[in-house]
Design a protein around this motif. Structure first.
Motif, short mmCIF file in Angstrom:
data_model
loop_
_atom_site.label_atom_id
_atom_site.label_comp_id
_atom_site.label_asym_id
_atom_site.label_seq_id
_atom_site.Cartn_x
_atom_site.Cartn_y
_atom_site.Cartn_z
N ILE A 28 0.85 -1.19 0.00
CA ILE A 28 0.00 0.00 0.00
C ILE A 28 0.89 1.25 0.00
O ILE A 28 1.82 1.37 0.80
N ASP A 29 0.58 2.17 -0.90
CA ASP A 29 1.32 3.44 -0.98
C ASP A 29 0.77 4.38 0.09
O ASP A 29 -0.36 4.87 0.00
N VAL A 30 1.58 4.64 1.11
CA VAL A 30 1.16 5.45 2.24
C VAL A 30 1.87 6.79 2.19
O VAL A 30 3.11 6.84 2.15
N SER A 31 1.12 7.89 2.19
CA SER A 31 1.72 9.22 2.11
C SER A 31 1.92 9.86 3.47
O SER A 31 2.87 10.63 3.67
N ASP A 32 1.05 9.55 4.42
CA ASP A 32 1.16 10.14 5.77
C ASP A 32 2.42 9.59 6.44
O ASP A 32 2.55 8.39 6.66
N PRO A 33 3.37 10.46 6.83
CA PRO A 33 4.63 9.96 7.42
C PRO A 33 4.42 9.21 8.73
O PRO A 33 5.19 8.29 9.04
N ASN A 34 3.42 9.56 9.48
CA ASN A 34 3.16 8.85 10.74
C ASN A 34 2.67 7.42 10.48
O ASN A 34 3.08 6.48 11.16
N VAL A 35 1.81 7.27 9.49
CA VAL A 35 1.34 5.94 9.13
C VAL A 35 2.45 5.15 8.45
O VAL A 35 2.61 3.95 8.69
N ARG A 36 3.24 5.81 7.63
CA ARG A 36 4.37 5.13 6.99
C ARG A 36 5.35 4.61 8.03
O ARG A 36 5.92 3.52 7.88
N ARG A 67 -2.98 3.03 13.24
CA ARG A 67 -1.91 3.93 13.72
C ARG A 67 -2.45 4.84 14.82
O ARG A 67 -1.85 4.97 15.90
N TRP A 68 -3.60 5.44 14.59
CA TRP A 68 -4.11 6.40 15.57
C TRP A 68 -4.79 5.73 16.74
O TRP A 68 -4.79 6.27 17.86
N GLU A 69 -5.31 4.54 16.54
CA GLU A 69 -5.83 3.79 17.69
C GLU A 69 -4.73 3.46 18.68
O GLU A 69 -4.86 3.65 19.89
N LEU A 70 -3.59 2.97 18.16
CA LEU A 70 -2.49 2.61 19.06
C LEU A 70 -1.79 3.84 19.62
O LEU A 70 -1.23 3.78 20.72
N THR A 71 -1.80 4.94 18.89
CA THR A 71 -1.25 6.17 19.45
C THR A 71 -2.04 6.56 20.70
O THR A 71 -1.47 6.97 21.72
N ALA A 72 -3.36 6.40 20.63
CA ALA A 72 -4.20 6.71 21.79
C ALA A 72 -3.97 5.74 22.93
O ALA A 72 -4.00 6.12 24.11
N LYS A 73 -3.73 4.48 22.61
CA LYS A 73 -3.59 3.45 23.65
C LYS A 73 -2.17 3.34 24.20
O LYS A 73 -1.97 3.11 25.40
N LEU A 74 -1.17 3.48 23.32
CA LEU A 74 0.22 3.19 23.71
C LEU A 74 1.14 4.41 23.63
O LEU A 74 2.31 4.31 24.03
N GLY A 75 0.67 5.50 23.07
CA GLY A 75 1.51 6.68 22.95
C GLY A 75 2.02 6.88 21.54
O GLY A 75 1.99 5.98 20.70
N LYS A 76 2.53 8.09 21.29
CA LYS A 76 2.98 8.43 19.94
C LYS A 76 4.30 7.76 19.57
O LYS A 76 4.60 7.53 18.41
N ASP A 77 5.14 7.47 20.60
CA ASP A 77 6.46 6.90 20.36
C ASP A 77 6.33 5.42 19.98
O ASP A 77 6.07 4.57 20.83
N VAL A 78 6.50 5.12 18.71
CA VAL A 78 6.35 3.75 18.21
C VAL A 78 7.36 2.81 18.87
O VAL A 78 7.08 1.62 19.05
N ASP A 79 8.52 3.34 19.22
CA ASP A 79 9.55 2.49 19.84
C ASP A 79 9.09 1.92 21.18
O ASP A 79 9.66 0.94 21.67
N SER A 80 8.10 2.54 21.78
CA SER A 80 7.62 2.05 23.08
C SER A 80 6.48 1.05 22.95
O SER A 80 6.02 0.49 23.93
#
Length: 942
Positions: A668-676, A805-818
């Motif tokens: 899937i071609d994803v343009s949003d950098p946060n989703v990418r 992406r935004w569901e997990l940001t709400a649940k786990l935070g914006k930092d993907v490494d965490s």
């Protein structure tokens, strides 16, 4: 509260923690939780069992030794059967009586006596089912004198423990109950033990939930769409349990005296039965059907709930809600739920004898459903016949799963369709059957209520079974608007719904428990299995002589018409059961040439090779095929499997749906950098769901959102999560899919752990079949205020990637490494009753967790979650065992919690940390090994 991720270190730490919990409890209760009554430390400790020294026990003929290891697991040694089971009852009551008491009140529909008016509706439904009455009839008319004697001895042992004890001396929960009512435990009876088999059968009852769900779907989905969501079993890809055998034509198909570890299968028999039809006709009221063999195939749509209108939908939903109210003893009932067991012949093991593994998947409970125990006659003889160890049910004598000195056995749910719902034309005079009105069979029931007035109910039964629709005003209107053919009776005020279920017929399953415990070879094992009528289980087998085997037991109906997938016409005798599959024609295998047998709730046998219909609702084989693949990869090129290899397989976290779907997600071609950023997590991922895996967390969130967009939002409200509201088109709307003005607000009605789509391997198969069809109608999702409508596969997958992406940001935070899967996928163990419905502080003191877990839905390490409801763990491998038939002392086992049901005992959850890591404990069996592992010894004296 931080998650528990490591095991505790040693007895000293456990002791300090237990003392701290006791002190905290006392302080909490002094502060007011105890309703103004002071609880001392002695009150909390009063119920702890005596495990050393000696105790006089009335009725014993000689001394009995009870040896407990460092985990509190008891091994009992006696000289007679009666002494053995009397001691078993005493010891289980020491550790688990509160659990036993709650269970017997549930099975008899008497929870209101303990917990008050909130349980009246549940009691009324359970009284309608009549578990207790069936158990009494079994005890009176079906069981052998020897079985009755063992049950009587067990009950006597329980009552010896209860004698002279107040509730607070038995368990701290009784002290808490004492603040709100004057409940006092009563004596145990043999029928209390037999009734527990009915509870064991309840959530292993087959396809009732699917039968209701298919009917509910007809309000919004077409017949073709419903068929899409219930695809055929993939026989070409996922192996069945039985491959080389089928059914007996004679009892001489195998030689139990033969030696060696391999041989031929049982061969394929044709049997003499008939195959029932597979008619559907959903939504049209004019179903068709086909039959094979000599049976009659017939559709059930015209005289059933197929094509039902909204009126019938709400009534079936009410039944579904009633079912969900019954305590979930074995976990939610749906695809992906079940158990694993497999056995490998000595030709492929490092021990040169069979290895057998089993891990039943059940609802997490505290204490665990299972109680580990050994039952040993000091000298096996005609007066003392048992030398067995394994997993027992507190409240029932004998061992359910385990081994004796000669054989080992394990269980998984067969999944046979042993229930049918019937529409009934009812009136004040009775019910209609073949043109005549038949009188109801009725009985009056009085439900006693703690702190309230008793409630009287009348239970009515038809020839099919109890009228379950009598249990609420809503259910009383079942069938008010159900479409039927011209041949159907006038609807009048509507149709009722009755339940036909094999567990409501008296049987001999309690005999089978003792027979399995005494079995010495495959012949006696099969004879025992023949009596294990309910619930219908896959029984797997191995023995110390090197043989392996499998038997499908159970009382499985043969239908005259219909296939059991939809409610049928109770007024028409064509839809009655005409009998049961003969025991000697149920599938089995013995020493198959491939050298191993796998049962994990997949199809038992290819339906083209078998003359009977077992069910149309198998689990779809994701777990079973993974186990097959793991075994085959290990034994390829002469490899051998060890006990530890079996344990490693039990912890396999691989996700089949991830293997299927991830390559498409990465395209899937994803343009949003946060989703990418999160999409990149899936690059190079090996599809394993470890607790610390960010990729597993993100993929499962994507999967959940794919299911919601493609299917969940299109299902009727009765199947969606309670309280989750959507703007949807009315059921009878013909407007454009994406017309916002055509929508109404509609809220879900089902408990989140039972909602759809649950994400089990049925949904794997649904998505697999449409994945190459980029414009399949299921990929269409309507627009929202924030998102455009989707028309194609890739558009929907892109939207799911973003939403996840935004569901997990709400649940786990914006930092993907965490991010990690374990932070989402947590297990909390809740003490039954007060741990779920008591004051918040009491719950926090009685409950334990959370634990961050790996594994997942339909993985071998089946830590199940419901994709519609959330990520929390709702069923688990409730225990794990690996039996070494070469050296039984080198077998290994683990329980979900611990031996004790006392919340402040060191053995309350002392196995859970190890269980979460996939570790197993030593399982001592021989006299020498047990003696070496003993830390506490109690002598019960006459």
């Amino acid at each position: 509260m931080p998650a528990n991720t490591t095991a505790s270190s040693g007895k000293k730490k456990k002791g300090r923690r237990a003392r701290l919990i006791v002190i905290v409890l006392v302080l909490a209760l002094v502060a007011g939780v105890g309703y103004g009554t002071y609880w001392s430390i002695s009150t909390v400790r009063a119920s702890f069992p005596q495990t050393t020294g000696s105790i006089e026990l009335d009725g014993l003929s000689g001394p009995v030794d009870v040896k407990r290891d460092s985990y509190g697991i008891p091994q009992i040694y006696a000289d007679t059967d009666e002494d053995l089971f009397r001691a078993q009852g005493f010891v289980q009551a020491q550790d688990r009586f509160y659990e036993m008491d709650v269970r017997r009140h549930m099975t008899s529909g008497r929870l209101s006596e303990m917990f008050g008016s909130d349980q009246v509706d549940t009691d009324a439904f359970l009284r309608t089912l009549g578990w207790r009455q069936v158990a009494q009839e079994e005890y009176d008319t079906k069981l052998t004198p020897e079985t009755k004697k063992n049950l009587q001895a067990y009950a006597a042992g329980v009552n010896s423990y209860l004698a002279g004890r107040e509730g607070r001396d038995i368990s701290v929960e009784y002290a808490a109950l004492g603040f709100v009512n004057d409940y006092k435990p009563e004596k145990w009876t043999p029928v209390d033990s037999v009734a527990w088999l009915k509870a064991m059968a309840w959530d292993l009852r087959g396809n009732m939930k699917s039968e209701i769900d298919r009917s509910l779907m007809t309000s919004r989905l077409s017949a073709k769409q419903i068929k899409d969501l219930y695809p055929a079993y993939p026989y070409d890809r996922n192996k069945t349990v039985v491959e080389e055998g089928a059914v007996d034509e004679t009892t001489e198909k195998y030689d139990p005296k033969a030696t060696g570890t391999s041989g031929s299968g049982s061969g394929t028999g044709t049997g003499t039965g008939t195959a029932s039809g597979t008619g559907t006709g959903v939504g049209t009221g004019s179903g068709t059907g086909t039959g094979t063999g000599t049976g009659t195939g017939a559709g059930t749509a015209g005289d059933s709930a197929a094509g039902a209108t909204q009126g019938l939908q709400s009534q079936l939903s009410g039944i579904s809600d009633a079912l969900d109210e019954i305590p979930a003893l074995f976990g939610p009932n749906g695809s992906g739920i079940g158990s694993n067991s497999w056995v490998v012949s000595g030709q492929y093991t490092t021990t040169k004898k069979p290895l057998l593994a089993n891990d039943p998947h059940l609802a997490p409970q505290l204490p665990s459903l299972w109680y580990q125990m050994g039952l040993h006659c000091r000298q096996v003889s005609s007066t003392c016949k048992y030398d067995t160890a394994g997993y027992t049910f507190a409240g029932m004598p004998g061992v359910i799963i385990g081994h004796n000195q000669d054989i080992a056995w394990g269980f998984t749910n067969l999944g046979a369709d042993v229930t049918d719902l019937y529409l009934e034309k009812v009136s004040d005079e009775g019910y209609l059957y073949d043109g005549s009105t038949k009188p109801f069979k009725t009985r009056e029931e009085t439900i006693k209520v703690a702190g309230g007035k008793p409630k009287k109910i009348t239970v009515r039964s038809t020839g099919n079974g109890p009228l379950v629709s009598d249990r609420s005003d809503e259910l009383g209107k079942v069938g008010e608007k159900a479409p039927v053919t011209n041949a159907a009776p006038d609807r009048g005020d509507g149709y009722g719904i009755s339940l036909k279920w094999t567990a409501l017929m008296p049987g001999k399953s309690m005999d089978a428990v003792f027979e399995l415990n005494r079995a010495t070879d495959f012949e006696s094992f099969r004879a025992a299995a023949a009596h294990f009528e309910v619930p219908s289980q896959n029984l797997i087998y191995a023995d110390t002589k090197g043989h392996i085997g499998y038997q499908a037991p159970g009382r499985i109906p043969v239908r005259n018409a219909g296939d059991g997938t939809m409610p049928a016409a109770g007024w028409d005798s064509r839809y009655r059961w005409k009998g049961f599959i003969p025991q000697d024609e149920l599938p089995y295998e013995y020493d198959p040439e491939r050298g191993y047998i796998v049962t994990a709730n997949q199809a038992v046998i290819d339906k083209e090779k078998y003359p009977y219909l077992l069910t149309e609702d198998w689990s779809y084989g994701a777990r079973s095929q993974r186990i097959n693949d793991l075994i085959e990869s290990k034994i390829a090129d002469g490899g051998k499997i060890s006990t530890d290899d079996m344990r490693t397989m039990q912890m396999d976290n691989s996700s089949e749906i991830a293997k299927l779907l991830t390559p498409h997600l990465l395209k899937i071609d994803v343009s949003d950098p946060n989703v990418r950023e999160t999409q990149k997590l899936l690059e190079g991922w090996d599809y394993t769901q470890e607790p610390d895996s960010a990729a597993a967390a993100y993929f499962n969130a994507v999967w959940r959102n794919v299911l919601k967009l493609a299917f969940g939002n299109k299902l009727p409200k009765e199947l969606r999560v309670k309280g989750q509201c959507l703007s949807v088109r009315p059921a009878d709307s013909t407007g454009p899919l994406d017309d916002l003005n055509e929508r109404v607000r509609e809220c879900g009605q089902r408990a989140k752990n039972a909602a759809q789509p649950d994400g089990g391997d049925r949904w794997y198969e649904v998505v697999r079949k449409m994945l190459k069809d980029e414009k399949n109608e299921w990929w269409q999702a309507p627009s929202t205020r924030l998102d455009k409508a989707t028309d194609t596969r890739d558009e929907l997958l892109a939207r799911a990637l973003k939403d996840a992406r935004w569901e997990l940001t709400a649940k786990l935070g914006k930092d993907v490494d965490s991010w990690s899967w374990g932070r989402l996928h947590q297990l909390e163990l809740k003490n039954q009753t007060l741990g779920t419905s008591g004051p918040g502080l009491v719950q926090s003191l009685l409950n334990r967790g959370p634990w961050n877990l790996g594994g997942g839905e339909a993985a071998v390490n089946a830590t199940g979650w419901n994709a519609a409801g959330g990520y929390e763990v709702i069923w688990v491998p409730s225990m794990r065992m690996v039996v070494n038939l070469n050296d039984l002392d080198k077998s290994r086992w683990i329980n979900l919690t611990g031996a004790s049901g006392h919340a402040y005992s060191a053995h309350y959850t002392d196995q859970t940390d190890k269980w979460a890591k996939g570790e197993l404990l030593d399982w001592s069996f021989s006299d020498e090994a047990v003696e070496k592992s003993t830390t506490d010894k109690l002598v019960l004296r006459p």
